[in-house]
Design an enzyme around this catalytic site. Structure first.
Site, PDB file in Angstrom:
ATOM      1  CD  GLN A   1      -6.509 -14.326  -0.094  1.00 54.53           C
ATOM      2  OE1 GLN A   1      -7.552 -15.157  -1.183  1.00 54.53           O
ATOM      3  NE2 GLN A   1      -6.905 -13.740  -0.095  1.00 54.53           N
TER       4      GLN A   1
ATOM      5  CB  SER B   1      -3.045 -10.226   4.423  1.00 50.63           C
ATOM      6  OG  SER B   1      -4.289  -9.798   3.590  1.00 50.63           O
ATOM      7  CG  LEU B   2      -4.815 -16.187   5.443  1.00 48.71           C
ATOM      8  CD1 LEU B   2      -5.780 -16.125   6.078  1.00 48.71           C
ATOM      9  CD2 LEU B   2      -4.173 -16.923   3.942  1.00 48.71           C
TER      10      LEU B   2
ATOM     11  NE  ARG C   1      -9.074 -11.197   6.543  1.00 51.02           N
ATOM     12  CZ  ARG C   1      -8.314 -11.160   5.820  1.00 51.02           C
ATOM     13  NH1 ARG C   1      -7.652 -12.399   5.362  1.00 51.02           N
ATOM     14  NH2 ARG C   1      -6.865 -10.161   5.528  1.00 51.02           N
TER      15      ARG C   1
ATOM     16  CG  HIS D   1      -5.210  -5.677   1.720  1.00 52.16           C
ATOM     17  ND1 HIS D   1      -5.234  -6.096   3.246  1.00 52.16           N
ATOM     18  CD2 HIS D   1      -4.561  -6.681   1.704  1.00 52.16           C
ATOM     19  CE1 HIS D   1      -4.930  -6.867   3.979  1.00 52.16           C
ATOM     20  NE2 HIS D   1      -4.821  -7.525   2.349  1.00 52.16           N
TER      21      HIS D   1
ATOM     22  CD  GLN E   1      -4.864  -7.544   7.798  1.00 54.10           C
ATOM     23  OE1 GLN E   1      -5.451  -8.240   6.918  1.00 54.10           O
ATOM     24  NE2 GLN E   1      -3.707  -8.405   8.040  1.00 54.10           N
TER      25      GLN E   1
END
Length: 314
Positions: free
Chosen positions: A13, A94-95, A119, A204, A253
């Site tokens: 993102q 991340s993503l 998510r 996170h 994660q």
């Protein structure tokens, strides 16, 4: 044919903007097909949103995540369609880790689109709007940031480092008041800059554990295969081949720091000398240069850049 010195990385993102992928969409049938496939999963015209916006809709976490995954997978398919070699290793920020796993044939694309949409919903609703914040810290050692965040976690809530992006660039997150206090303290400690990020949830952090519990339920029935290409995971900068352990680290994660600098160093230590950013923008390309200036780096959102990278990597 594989290129062991080549790594593909996939952005998360923050890389989204209205009008991205326009030239790739016009140039490659595989890109158009990928957006059509995604639209059937999400039940809206994803390409129309990417092309025309509005940006506010594109920035909604539950929208951003499936859109960016679709962009990355579309470029990976174009890479293959145009004769690009298989990389020796992959990683995603991340993503982007979900994008990497799709491209490594560990997750099906349609399963992943539906999963990352959920998510995004879980992450957005885990913490009430306004309660959490994130900020980027520039020009300070990781150890100093770790220490100051640990010291400030208390009455004003929690704050912690969440993205170790490169030496001198770390993102912190937590309760809004604690993040604000940390930014003041970090500037006093020598940070060259602290910059609030335009997000509405502290990704996170431990505050995301409710989202992790929801994701664990959502991912439980999804088929995960052994990756055909090694994928380095954010939580520990290690490769994982056991599908059940992959399932576990994807859940972990969501509430754990992204160890991106360590992921990059792991790949470099394995022999990576060339890096291709497979997704919109050049965020990860810029971080790679900060981590190791000797890397040869390319971003392939534009068709001319994609074909140039393919011709250079044989």
């Amino acid at each position: 044919m594989t290129q062991d010195s080549l790594a593909l990385v996939f952005p998360g993102q923050g890389s989204q903007k209205v009008g991205m992928m326009t030239d790739a969409y016009a140039s490659f049938e595989s890109v158009r097909d990928t957006f059509e496939e995604a639209a059937e999963v999400v039940h809206y015209d994803m390409w129309a949103l990417v092309k025309d916006g509005p940006q506010e809709a594109l920035n909604l976490t539950e929208t951003t995540q499936p859109v960016l995954l679709t962009c990355s997978v579309a470029l990976w398919r174009a890479w293959q369609e145009q004769g690009g070699v298989m990389p020796g290793i992959m990683a995603g920020h991340s993503l982007g880790e979900f994008s990497a796993l799709v491209c490594a044939s560990a997750l099906s694309f349609t399963d992943a689109v539906a999963l990352v949409r959920r998510r995004g919903q879980f992450m957005q609703t885990a913490v009430p709007v306004g309660m959490g914040a994130m900020a980027v810290v520039l020009g300070l050692d990781d150890s100093v940031i770790n220490e100051i965040c640990a010291t400030l976690t208390g009455e004003e809530g929690s704050v912690s480092p969440v993205n170790y992006n490169s030496p001198g660039q770390v993102v912190i997150a937590g309760h809004s008041a604690a993040v604000e206090a940390a930014c003041v303290a970090l500037k006093k400690a020598g940070a060259t800059r602290t910059l609030p990020l335009p997000v509405s949830a502290p990704f996170h952090t431990s505050l995301m554990k409710p989202a992790g519990e929801q994701l664990a339920q959502a991912i439980a029935d999804i088929t995960i295969a052994i990756p055909s290409i090694p994928v380095v995971h954010n939580v520990n900068a290690q490769i994982q081949n056991d599908p059940e352990k992959i399932r576990s680290v994807l859940v972990e994660q969501i509430y754990s720091p992204v160890q991106w600098t360590d992921c990059m160093r792991f790949m470099i230590n394995r022999g990576t000398t060339r890096l291709v950013e497979c997704g919109p923008g050049k965020v990860l390309s810029g971080l790679a240069r900060r981590i190791d200036k000797s890397l040869t780096v390319a971003s392939i959102e534009r068709p001319d850049a994609l074909t140039a990278a393919i011709s250079e990597i044989t």
